[in-house]
Design a protein around this motif. Structure first.
Motif, PDB file in Angstrom:
ATOM      1  N   PHE A  43      34.508  -2.226 -33.369  1.00 56.90           N
ATOM      2  CA  PHE A  43      33.581  -2.374 -34.489  1.00 56.90           C
ATOM      3  C   PHE A  43      32.221  -1.747 -34.197  1.00 56.90           C
ATOM      4  O   PHE A  43      31.843  -1.534 -33.053  1.00 56.90           O
ATOM      5  N   SER A  44      31.482  -1.491 -35.270  1.00 57.02           N
ATOM      6  CA  SER A  44      30.212  -0.772 -35.171  1.00 57.02           C
ATOM      7  C   SER A  44      29.008  -1.695 -35.079  1.00 57.02           C
ATOM      8  O   SER A  44      27.869  -1.238 -35.023  1.00 57.02           O
ATOM      9  N   GLU A  45      29.250  -3.003 -35.093  1.00 61.23           N
ATOM     10  CA  GLU A  45      28.174  -3.975 -34.970  1.00 61.23           C
ATOM     11  C   GLU A  45      28.686  -5.210 -34.238  1.00 61.23           C
ATOM     12  O   GLU A  45      29.898  -5.382 -34.065  1.00 61.23           O
ATOM     13  N   VAL A  46      27.768  -6.043 -33.822  1.00 61.60           N
ATOM     14  CA  VAL A  46      28.140  -7.257 -33.105  1.00 61.60           C
ATOM     15  C   VAL A  46      28.888  -8.199 -34.046  1.00 61.60           C
ATOM     16  O   VAL A  46      28.432  -8.475 -35.155  1.00 61.60           O
ATOM     17  N   THR A  47      30.048  -8.679 -33.615  1.00 60.99           N
ATOM     18  CA  THR A  47      30.825  -9.598 -34.428  1.00 60.99           C
ATOM     19  C   THR A  47      30.480 -11.045 -34.083  1.00 60.99           C
ATOM     20  O   THR A  47      29.760 -11.316 -33.115  1.00 60.99           O
ATOM     21  N   PHE A  69      29.439  -0.070 -28.489  1.00 58.00           N
ATOM     22  CA  PHE A  69      30.417  -0.087 -29.577  1.00 58.00           C
ATOM     23  C   PHE A  69      31.326   1.134 -29.413  1.00 58.00           C
ATOM     24  O   PHE A  69      30.908   2.264 -29.667  1.00 58.00           O
ATOM     25  N   LEU A  70      32.558   0.894 -28.968  1.00 59.45           N
ATOM     26  CA  LEU A  70      33.450   2.019 -28.663  1.00 59.45           C
ATOM     27  C   LEU A  70      34.067   2.638 -29.908  1.00 59.45           C
ATOM     28  O   LEU A  70      34.428   3.811 -29.908  1.00 59.45           O
ATOM     29  N   PHE A  74      38.426   4.585 -34.878  1.00 58.25           N
ATOM     30  CA  PHE A  74      37.590   4.820 -36.053  1.00 58.25           C
ATOM     31  C   PHE A  74      36.726   6.069 -35.939  1.00 58.25           C
ATOM     32  O   PHE A  74      36.082   6.468 -36.895  1.00 58.25           O
ATOM     33  N   VAL A  75      36.683   6.673 -34.760  1.00 52.49           N
ATOM     34  CA  VAL A  75      35.973   7.941 -34.573  1.00 52.49           C
ATOM     35  C   VAL A  75      36.898   8.894 -33.825  1.00 52.49           C
ATOM     36  O   VAL A  75      37.987   8.513 -33.389  1.00 52.49           O
ATOM     37  N   ARG A  83      31.697   7.489 -25.759  1.00 47.80           N
ATOM     38  CA  ARG A  83      31.235   6.095 -25.813  1.00 47.80           C
ATOM     39  C   ARG A  83      31.797   5.279 -24.646  1.00 47.80           C
ATOM     40  O   ARG A  83      31.109   4.419 -24.077  1.00 47.80           O
ATOM     41  N   GLN A  84      33.050   5.532 -24.300  1.00 46.16           N
ATOM     42  CA  GLN A  84      33.664   4.808 -23.187  1.00 46.16           C
ATOM     43  C   GLN A  84      32.952   5.105 -21.870  1.00 46.16           C
ATOM     44  O   GLN A  84      32.680   4.194 -21.076  1.00 46.16           O
ATOM     45  N   ILE A  85      32.650   6.365 -21.638  1.00 44.00           N
ATOM     46  CA  ILE A  85      31.971   6.750 -20.395  1.00 44.00           C
ATOM     47  C   ILE A  85      30.582   6.125 -20.335  1.00 44.00           C
ATOM     48  O   ILE A  85      30.149   5.617 -19.285  1.00 44.00           O
TER      49      ILE A  85
END
Length: 398
Positions: A43-47, A69-70, A74-75, A83-85
């Motif tokens: 997700f793109s924001e804190v859940t 936010f990985l 979705f990307v 993002r993972q790195i």
């Protein structure tokens, strides 16, 4: 075929070489003792799995809190790896790592001594199978593949809703040799259900979003997804026209699709029913919806556990039960554990709703709650923070 092979090669190189190397290179630096890192896999924001913990940490402590936010699925693959790195690099100097899901990114590296790891799992109870429990099911990958790409590192604490379900998570996570980390101390996000101001705010949000709901009872329809997570689809079997004809004088319907189902794959509510039914997937949080609903219709979603806190009627629309059981399976016998009628047709559901005052078995829901949600008593967050952080953050208390 070549594309599939490339995908597997990329996965192997990143998980087995790149991520561990990035972590250990950056772990040369000392641990930052006040650094807390939260990671969201999709997700793109804190859940809401994190929000209560974050609220307390920000309110009571001066800590260096980081968020990643990985957006997996979705990307683009290139952006996901970037993002993972960034996450792995940042994690190498964190004193505390906090997750809420399974991910072969977080499981790709061995956490250094001195870093503590928490998983505030996103689902309550133990309903449909996941992880290694699905290795012999259509939904799950092979056991060999799941073991090759570890989705769960060593945890210092993995929170579940009740001691009753700890065994299921030990099996799903493959933690038979590390089971003491899985604790039925409750889920932080459920604390809000015990606050009158939160419930009142949820009711205000509903009327603001859907004015036609004023003075009406609310039916929440919240099905889980079908298929695999990356191509998640939502069922389209609810007959809104029939519900409108039979129930619109007394009820409105709120529809909340699973967050993994992309907007393009959701059924569109016909304009004829816009004063009766509303898709609130993108406009209202599930926690708010549970607070305002008088009846919940779902199928195989774990939201039934949170909803049981309110001890209100539930209806289980299991029109594809046999297929779903073959596809994924359950930890408990479905018909025996569901604290409400299991229906195969729209007519059955409507008949129950029309007669809900006579047919609702509140004791069944209460017993269900006591069994599967005993750790969710409104004080889970304080227990989790105490167990996970201990006195290691007392130096940063405001």
């Amino acid at each position: 075929m070549k594309r599939l092979k490339k995908k597997h090669v990329v996965r192997w190189i990143t998980r087995k070489v790149v991520f561990p190397l990035v972590y250990h290179i950056n772990a040369i630096r000392p641990i930052q003792k006040d650094k807390v890192l939260f990671m969201e896999g999709r997700f793109s924001e804190v859940t809401d799995n994190f929000t209560e913990i974050i609220r307390v940490l920000e309110q009571d402590y001066n800590l260096d809190i980081h968020y990643h936010f990985l957006l997996q699925g979705f990307v683009s693959n290139k952006e996901t790896i970037r993002r993972q790195i960034a996450f792995v690099k940042d994690a190498a100097t964190a004193a505390f790592l906090i997750y809420n899901d399974a991910s072969d990114t977080q499981g790709a590296f061995k956490v250094r001594k001195g870093t503590r790891v928490l998983n505030t799992w996103h689902g309550a109870g133990a309903f449909k199978k996941f992880g290694l429990s699905t290795a012999d099911k259509i939904f799950g990958g092979s056991r060999k593949e799941q073991l090759r790409y570890n989705a769960h590192p060593h945890y210092d604490l993995f929170t579940v809703s009740s001691p009753e379900v700890e065994w299921a998570y030990v099996e799903a996570l493959g933690k038979e040799k590390d089971s003491e980390s899985i604790k039925g101390v409750g889920l932080s996000r459920t604390d809000v259900f015990y606050r009158k101001e939160y419930i009142d705010s949820a009711k205000d949000k509903l009327i603001s979003e859907f004015p036609e709901a004023a003075g009406k009872k609310v039916i929440l329809y919240a099905p889980t997804f079908r298929g695999r997570m990356k191509r998640a689809e939502t069922p389209d079997e609810l007959d809104l026209e029939l519900f409108y004809k039979e129930l619109s004088d007394e009820y409105v319907v709120l529809i909340k699709h699973h967050p993994l189902v992309k907007k393009a794959k959701r059924p569109v509510v016909d304009d004829r029913f816009k004063a009766f039914a509303r898709d609130v997937t993108d406009t209202m949080a599930i926690s708010d919806l549970l607070c305002v609903s008088d009846i919940c219709i779902t199928d195989y979603s774990s939201l039934i556990y949170e909803y049981s806190i309110f001890e209100r009627p539930m209806v289980f629309f299991a029109y594809d039960l046999e297929n779903y059981c073959d596809w994924r399976g359950f930890y408990y016998n479905y018909d025996e554990m569901t604290p409400g009628p299991v229906c195969r047709t729209n007519e059955e559901m409507i008949d129950y709703i029309k007669n809900v005052e006579d047919r609702f078995d509140k004791k069944a829901v209460h017993d269900f709650r006591e069994k599967f949600m005993s750790g969710c008593d409104g004080h889970a967050t304080e227990r989790i923070i105490d167990m996970f952080f201990g006195d290691r953050i007392e130096a940063y208390r405001k």
